[in-house]
Motif scaffolding. Structure first.
Motif, short mmCIF file in Angstrom:
data_model
loop_
_atom_site.label_atom_id
_atom_site.label_comp_id
_atom_site.label_asym_id
_atom_site.label_seq_id
_atom_site.Cartn_x
_atom_site.Cartn_y
_atom_site.Cartn_z
N HIS A 37 41.55 23.23 63.25
CA HIS A 37 40.92 22.40 62.21
C HIS A 37 39.46 22.81 62.06
CE1 HIS A 37 43.98 19.22 61.37
NE2 HIS A 37 44.49 19.75 62.47
N LEU A 38 39.00 22.92 60.81
CA LEU A 38 37.63 23.33 60.53
C LEU A 38 36.96 22.30 59.61
CD1 LEU A 38 38.29 27.09 59.69
CD2 LEU A 38 37.55 26.16 61.88
N PHE A 39 35.63 22.27 59.72
CA PHE A 39 34.84 21.39 58.85
C PHE A 39 33.95 22.24 57.96
CE2 PHE A 39 36.17 18.99 62.52
CZ PHE A 39 36.69 17.85 61.94
N ARG A 40 33.27 21.62 57.02
CA ARG A 40 32.61 22.38 55.96
C ARG A 40 31.60 23.39 56.49
NH1 ARG A 40 30.98 18.78 50.81
NH2 ARG A 40 29.96 17.48 52.37
N LEU A 63 33.51 30.88 49.54
CA LEU A 63 34.44 29.81 49.22
C LEU A 63 33.66 28.54 48.87
CD1 LEU A 63 37.48 28.96 49.16
CD2 LEU A 63 37.18 28.19 51.53
N ARG A 64 33.98 27.93 47.78
CA ARG A 64 33.30 26.68 47.39
C ARG A 64 33.64 25.58 48.38
NH1 ARG A 64 34.49 25.06 41.35
NH2 ARG A 64 33.28 23.28 42.13
N THR A 65 32.62 24.96 48.92
CA THR A 65 32.86 23.89 49.89
C THR A 65 32.38 22.53 49.40
OG1 THR A 65 30.72 24.36 50.95
CG2 THR A 65 32.67 25.46 51.86
N ASP A 66 31.76 22.50 48.21
CA ASP A 66 31.17 21.24 47.74
C ASP A 66 32.22 20.15 47.52
OD1 ASP A 66 31.84 23.23 45.75
OD2 ASP A 66 31.14 21.82 44.22
N LEU A 100 38.40 28.33 43.52
CA LEU A 100 38.07 28.33 44.94
C LEU A 100 36.73 29.01 45.23
CD1 LEU A 100 41.53 29.42 46.44
CD2 LEU A 100 40.61 27.09 46.32
N LEU A 101 36.24 29.83 44.30
CA LEU A 101 35.13 30.74 44.59
C LEU A 101 33.81 30.28 43.98
CD1 LEU A 101 36.99 34.13 43.94
CD2 LEU A 101 36.68 32.94 46.13
N ARG A 102 32.71 30.57 44.71
CA ARG A 102 31.37 30.28 44.19
C ARG A 102 31.04 31.20 43.02
NH1 ARG A 102 28.43 27.05 47.55
NH2 ARG A 102 29.15 26.84 49.72
N THR A 103 31.40 32.48 43.15
CA THR A 103 31.15 33.46 42.08
C THR A 103 32.49 33.88 41.50
OG1 THR A 103 29.20 34.27 43.26
CG2 THR A 103 30.11 35.67 41.50
N PRO A 104 32.77 33.54 40.27
CA PRO A 104 34.10 33.82 39.71
C PRO A 104 34.35 35.32 39.54
CG PRO A 104 32.64 32.95 38.02
CD PRO A 104 31.91 32.81 39.31
N LEU A 105 35.60 35.67 39.61
CA LEU A 105 36.05 37.04 39.33
C LEU A 105 36.40 37.14 37.85
CD1 LEU A 105 38.53 37.49 42.34
CD2 LEU A 105 36.17 38.32 42.21
N ASP A 106 36.26 38.36 37.31
CA ASP A 106 36.74 38.58 35.94
C ASP A 106 37.55 39.88 35.91
OD1 ASP A 106 34.97 40.77 35.78
OD2 ASP A 106 33.40 39.55 34.86
N PHE A 163 44.52 32.66 57.63
CA PHE A 163 44.40 32.00 56.32
C PHE A 163 43.71 30.65 56.49
CE2 PHE A 163 48.03 34.78 55.50
CZ PHE A 163 47.71 35.28 54.25
N LEU A 164 42.93 30.28 55.48
CA LEU A 164 42.39 28.93 55.38
C LEU A 164 43.22 28.14 54.38
CD1 LEU A 164 38.51 29.42 55.16
CD2 LEU A 164 39.86 28.78 57.15
N TYR A 165 43.62 26.95 54.79
CA TYR A 165 44.25 26.02 53.87
C TYR A 165 43.21 24.96 53.53
CZ TYR A 165 48.00 23.24 51.77
OH TYR A 165 48.80 22.56 50.89
N PRO A 166 42.57 25.05 52.36
CA PRO A 166 41.50 24.10 52.02
C PRO A 166 42.03 22.68 51.88
CG PRO A 166 41.44 26.04 50.60
CD PRO A 166 42.74 26.07 51.31
N LEU A 167 41.24 21.73 52.36
CA LEU A 167 41.57 20.30 52.24
C LEU A 167 40.59 19.67 51.28
CD1 LEU A 167 42.02 19.60 56.07
CD2 LEU A 167 43.83 20.10 54.40
N HIS A 168 41.09 19.08 50.21
CA HIS A 168 40.23 18.52 49.18
C HIS A 168 39.98 17.02 49.38
CE1 HIS A 168 40.19 22.19 46.72
NE2 HIS A 168 41.45 22.33 47.10
N HIS A 169 40.82 16.38 50.20
CA HIS A 169 40.69 14.95 50.45
C HIS A 169 40.85 14.69 51.94
CE1 HIS A 169 41.07 14.36 46.11
NE2 HIS A 169 42.13 15.16 46.15
#
Length: 578
Positions: free
Chosen positions: A152-155, A165-168, A333-339, A114-120
């Motif tokens: 630990h991972l970087f962008r 996964l959106r990384t911006d 979280l996603l670049r291309t949204p799901l519907d 699993f990736l735990y995204p860090l926003h800050h």
């Protein structure tokens, strides 16, 4: 004495005969009767029978038909509990995770990243410290950790690993490992393991009341829903493991009890794997719960919600609002949204949450509680899939207090040393996968598929496929499964109805866009010879399943729980169902 290792029709008849004999003149009561065959009930049966106690289980529907087949399918320590400082619970769950992965069920439980995204930027030391503690607690346990350590991972690394996964807006991420399991398959395997040691198990038997001698519970009255026959089963101790039905069971003993259980609904979506390009799952917090995006074969499981539910307990319904909530959060979280068009399957389950005070005699952890409200009756509720074995042990420990006065001390639990069926031989057969492919004529991909579902029990299913080559063919409209797996589900895994196979023995009902409708008749025709169905009965089973799917689709278009429930219960139950 010959003991069955399967849960086929003959075993069910024998089990019911053995249970009925306990109430015949001169009959001997069971030591332990378990009500409910979810993961805790099946686990309690295995714990009791492996201590040398005569044991039986009654389940009103199908094995794992409730909460135990509708989870997030994770075997995990519960990373979020660290934030609540509930270190004891996390340590216990991580220990059980390691035990299942490395000893008890290595064929069913497997690591998942699993990736735990860090926003800050400031989150990295805070979250990193928590995940480091999580790994340290797993390594410090009595059993092997079994999974890689966090990283630990970087962008840039995230972009390679998870292109969608959106990384911006990310400052990075932490990759860590937990485990996953097909929850319904785990339950059936535990139940079969209990049967292999002499426990009597029967599904589609509803408990209708308790037998009493004074204040003491001495057994149950029940009805065999398959044959419309009433029976009485006598036992020295009855363990109720009915989950969200706990309050109803307490009403049968005059409302005496100390557990107050409320149902909380959690829903999950299933989408094709190609909708999200990623080598790893994701986890993030929402305002109400935790959102998981979990790899699941050729699919993703996305969930969950956490909302009160006071409607139909047997068939909790996912509303459009539930689905929109999950889609809305995952799309952040996603670049291309799901519907909605991306959703293959939807399932809803109920968590049995403990509310209110409990008796002083109870055994309490933060996740489960065991009480003995009247002599001869033990109630257990709460908990989570990962710690089922601990819950089962605690329930049988409390039952043992009564049994010591009648049959002697049954001794401590040994289930930490009792591998589940299929664990033995799994590694050897995995090493022999090429040879198995050669001798069976199956593609090696199918051998891997069978090993991942049956482990060492592949030695039971391969002869069936070799002797009957037509069963070695994939289902026409659900080609992820072989025809022989359908037959095996009936002969060995206790499936009694079409819904049992499409929803729990396989996951066709949530892994295909048609929800299993197109393959329903083929599956019913494969089941029919084993269960003695004629063409009219096949039609009835198929019609019941199609109506169920349509009712679920209708419920998922409704905005509120009340409307969704009204739509879901419109599907008529078969004469066998509850």
């Amino acid at each position: 004495m010959s003991i069955a290792t399967d849960l086929g029709p003959a075993q069910r008849a024998q089990a019911l005969a053995a249970m009925s004999a306990t109430s015949a003149p001169g009959g001997t009561p069971l030591d332990v009767l378990v009500v409910g065959a979810g993961v805790v009930g099946a686990g309690a049966a295995l714990d009791a029978v492996s201590r040398g106690l005569s044991t039986a289980v009654l389940e009103q529907r199908d094995y794992a038909s409730g909460t135990s087949s509708r989870s997030s399918k994770l075997v995990h320590g519960g990373l979020r509990y660290l934030e609540m400082f509930d270190f004891g619970l996390v340590r216990e769950a991580l220990q059980e995770r390691g035990l299942l992965l490395t000893r008890l069920a290595p064929h069913l439980v497997r690591p998942v990243p699993f990736l735990y995204p860090l926003h800050h930027t400031w989150e990295r030391p805070y979250v990193g410290a928590g995940v480091a503690l999580y790994d340290a607690m797993a390594m410090a346990g009595k059993y092997d950790m079994g999974v890689p350590r966090h990283k630990h991972l970087f962008r840039r690394q995230i972009a390679r690993m998870a292109p969608d996964l959106r990384t911006d807006e990310l400052a990075g991420a932490i990759r860590y490992y937990d485990c996953q399991v097909d929850d319904a398959r785990l339950v059936v395997t535990i139940a079969r393991t209990a049967a292999s040691y002499g426990a009597h198990l029967a599904s589609r038997v509803r408990v209708t009341g308790f037998l009493r001698e004074g204040d003491r519970v001495v057994g149950v009255r029940a009805r065999d829903l398959e044959n419309d026959v009433d029976l009485e089963v006598r036992a020295r101790v009855v363990i109720n493991a009915a989950g969200v039905w706990t309050d109803e069971i307490q009403e049968m003993v005059g409302g005496k009890g100390a557990l107050h259980v409320e149902a909380s609904k959690g829903i999950h979506l299933v989408v094709p794997r190609d909708r999200i390009r990623s080598e790893t799952g994701f986890i993030t917090k929402t305002e109400k719960s935790v959102l998981f995006v979990i790899p699941w074969g050729r699919h993703w499981i996305i969930g969950t919600t956490d909302t009160p539910w006071q409607l139909d307990l047997a068939h909790p319904a996912a509303s459009k609002a539930d689905i929109d909530y999950v889609l809305g959060h995952v799309n952040t979280l996603l670049r291309t949204p799901l519907d909605h068009d991306d959703v293959e399957g939807v399932y809803a389950g109920l968590r049995p949450l403990l509310k209110g005070e409990v008796e002083a005699t109870s055994k309490i952890s933060r996740e489960h509680t065991v009480v003995a409200p009247v002599p001869g009756l033990v109630l257990i509720a709460g908990g989570k899939l990962t710690t089922y074995r601990v819950m089962a042990r605690d329930a049988v420990d409390m039952a043992a207090r009564t049994l010591r006065r009648t049959v002697g001390d049954p001794g401590p639990s040994i289930t930490d040393r009792v591998p589940l069926l299929g664990a033995q031989g799994f590694e050897t057969r995995t090493n022999q996968r090429v040879a198995l492919a050669r001798t069976s004529g199956l593609d090696i991909g199918w051998i891997d598929h069978l090993l991942g579902r049956y482990g060492g029990l592949v030695d039971e299913i391969l002869p069936l496929l070799i002797d009957r080559p037509e069963l070695a063919e994939p289902l026409v409209h659900a080609p992820d499964y072989l025809c022989g797996e359908i037959v095996y589900a009936v002969t060995h895994e206790g499936a009694r109805h079409l819904d049992d196979v499409l929803t729990r023995r396989t996951r066709i009902s949530i892994e295909t866009f048609d929800r299993g409708v197109l393959c329903a008749r083929q599956v019913a025709e494969l089941m029919a010879p084993v269960l003695g169905w004629d063409s009219a009965r096949i039609d009835e089973e198929v019609d019941h399943y199609l109506r169920r799917v349509e009712a679920e689709r209708q419920s998922q278009e409704k905005l509120t729980d009340q409307e969704a429930d009204e739509a879901r219960v419109q599907a008529p139950e078969g004469p066998w169902a509850v």
